[in-house]
Design an enzyme around this catalytic site. Structure first.
Site, PDB file in Angstrom:
ATOM      1  N   HIS A 119      39.692  31.542  49.744  1.00  0.00           N
ATOM      2  CA  HIS A 119      39.307  32.656  50.993  1.00  0.00           C
ATOM      3  C   HIS A 119      37.597  32.975  51.337  1.00  0.00           C
ATOM      4  O   HIS A 119      37.227  33.069  52.775  1.00  0.00           O
ATOM      5  CB  HIS A 119      39.557  33.872  50.490  1.00  0.00           C
ATOM      6  N   ALA A 120      37.007  31.464  50.695  1.00  0.00           N
ATOM      7  CA  ALA A 120      35.397  31.679  52.136  1.00  0.00           C
ATOM      8  C   ALA A 120      34.832  31.168  52.305  1.00  0.00           C
ATOM      9  O   ALA A 120      34.442  31.142  53.716  1.00  0.00           O
ATOM     10  CB  ALA A 120      34.017  31.946  50.460  1.00  0.00           C
TER      11      ALA A 120
END
Length: 486
Positions: free
Chosen positions: A143-144
């Site tokens: 998700h980064a």
């Protein structure tokens, strides 16, 4: 220098062995459309060719000295596709049960942070309900690196409108940002750390004004649902690293017909269907709370954001799902009205407020806090923040081809959190709505029962709408002039 935004970096800091912060996808492919036929070496080679010039696929993390600032992205000069793409085969009989068992296991494996934060498993030997064999790609990306919109943009580099056509999005002429030396990186980090309190001061006044306006909305009954007001269920506690996945399909035309007949939105219908499915699931287990379940609904602010950098440009609103209402049509109408207020409330909040405050997430402190939160089982002691996360992702309205293979199913799967061990994501694709559920295995062991209630609930809602909109037959009064044959 390509520094992670505070919001991007927060997904790294939130991650623990139990709370994994990657997003997954199950892509079901008809490989018979691939020009020249499917072979794994050919599939992998084409994938390697398409990702080479896309920085998001070939960059990795570099930590800042002493953790003084958020990490930066640097080019992986030793990028090797074999570290990211793997080949598996389903055991006999190779059906749906074997597929979700395998993908559930893969979803519970963390990504290697020493390499670019993505992986794909090419799964062969899957036999769909029609008996024909399909190839399935299980993808995983941290998700980064992506949110819903940026993830869709990345997929466009791998998809085309025809089996033998070029990708929809050709790789832009972008180069990896210059990698700073150790001294420069340390100096920039010190400056960022020193100026951070000054930036915090600038955020205080708008935040205080927002709280004041929210109180006013709450008194007027036009505020969105408040966090920490959710009832407790069996999937609202401390999670483990074990995952379980379930998949289902709905007809997009049914969703549109309901939307048009009721004057609501596609998102309203999706949330109402989810509310009905959860109500039935919990009621059959004697777990149905008296008050409605509360969902966090991610909202893209990419168009409104003033920030040019950062992969994640999202905010969120809270929505009650109407699980305390039995009638599906009444649930939809109530939910649509509440969503209208929630959207108005959300629009009054700065698009960048979450990103701005996330800049103050301290790497070490954040990580220690998350581990302590789980270790002391605090999610089971304080009021429930929210029950689950629900995302509605608009997908392609036309057929797409992944490496030349026709996409038949596209099921996105988001992360689950301590305190909210269930994530529901739906995505439209070429006339279908694909439903992907992922949960902590210990929190929701019978996830298959829940996912099958989604198409059933959509059918019940469609029936209720049809009954409501069906014209009432006009009864003609008999008069003296009316004969027996009239």
């Amino acid at each position: 220098m390509d520094r992670l935004s505070g919001l991007d970096a927060s997904f790294l800091y939130l991650e623990t062995p139990a709370q994994l912060m990657h997003v997954c996808g199950v892509i079901v492919l008809d490989a018979s459309t691939i020009p020249g036929g499917y072979t794994y070496p050919g599939f992998r080679a084409e994938l390697d060719r398409r990702v080479r010039d896309v920085p998001e696929f070939t960059r990795k993390l570099r930590r800042v000295p002493l953790g003084l600032d958020h990490p930066i992205w640097v080019q992986d000069k030793h990028f090797d596709i074999d570290h990211h793409v793997h080949r598996l085969a389903l055991p006999s009989p190779g059906g749906y049960a074997e597929l979700v068992e395998l993908t559930s296991h893969l979803a519970g494996l963390p990504l290697d942070r020493s390499r670019p934060l993505w992986e794909m498993w090419v799964i062969e030997g899957y036999h769909a309900d029609d008996g024909r064999e399909r190839v399935v790609v299980f993808s995983k990306m941290h998700h980064a690196t992506v949110d819903g919109v940026s993830g869709s943009n990345l997929v466009s580099h791998l998809c085309s409108l025809e089996p033998d056509a070029d990708p929809m999005a050709e790789a832009e002429e972008r180069r990896h940002a210059r990698e700073p030396g150790h001294r420069e990186l340390f100096g920039r980090s010190v400056v960022s750390m020193v100026t951070r309190p000054l930036n915090a001061v600038r955020l205080v006044t708008p935040s205080v004004e927002l709280v004041t306006k929210t109180v006013g909305r709450a008194r007027a009954g036009t505020a969105m649902a408040a966090p920490f007001s959710a009832p407790r269920t069996s999937f609202n506690g401390t999670i483990t690293g074990h995952r379980v996945i379930a998949l289902a399909d709905m007809d997009l035309e049914d969703v549109r017909q309901i939307k048009n007949a009721t004057g609501t939105t596609v998102n309203d219908v999706v949330l109402a269907v989810a509310g009905g499915a959860l109500r039935g699931y919990l009621e059959d287990r004697d777990e149905l709370p008296a008050s409605s379940l509360l969902a966090t609904v991610p909202v893209s602010v990419r168009e409104e954001s003033r920030h040019s950098s950062g992969a994640n440009k999202v905010s969120a609103l809270f929505a009650k799902l109407g699980t305390d209402t039995d009638d599906p049509l009444e649930r939809l109408r109530d939910l649509a009205e509440r969503n209208k207020h929630a959207k108005e409330h959300h629009s009054a909040i700065s698009a960048d407020s979450l990103q701005d405050w996330a800049e103050f997430a301290a790497p070490r402190t954040f990580g220690l806090a998350v581990r302590a939160y789980a270790g002391f089982k605090l999610p089971e002691r304080h009021p429930v923040v929210h029950n689950l996360v629900i995302s509605n992702v608009p997908g392609p309205p036309i057929p797409l081809y992944f490496m030349g293979a026709l996409i038949e199913g596209l099921y996105p799967l988001g992360p689950v959190f301590h305190g909210a061990g269930l994530n529901v994501t739906v995505m439209s694709n070429n006339g279908s709505v694909h439903v992907g559920l992922i949960a902590c295995q210990e929190s929701l062991p019978d996830i298959e029962d829940l996912v099958q209630r989604f198409p059933a609930e959509l059918k019940a809602l469609k029936k209720a709408v049809a009954a409501q909109t069906k014209p009432t037959p006009i009864k003609r009064k008999r008069t003296a002039a009316s004969g027996a044959g009239s």
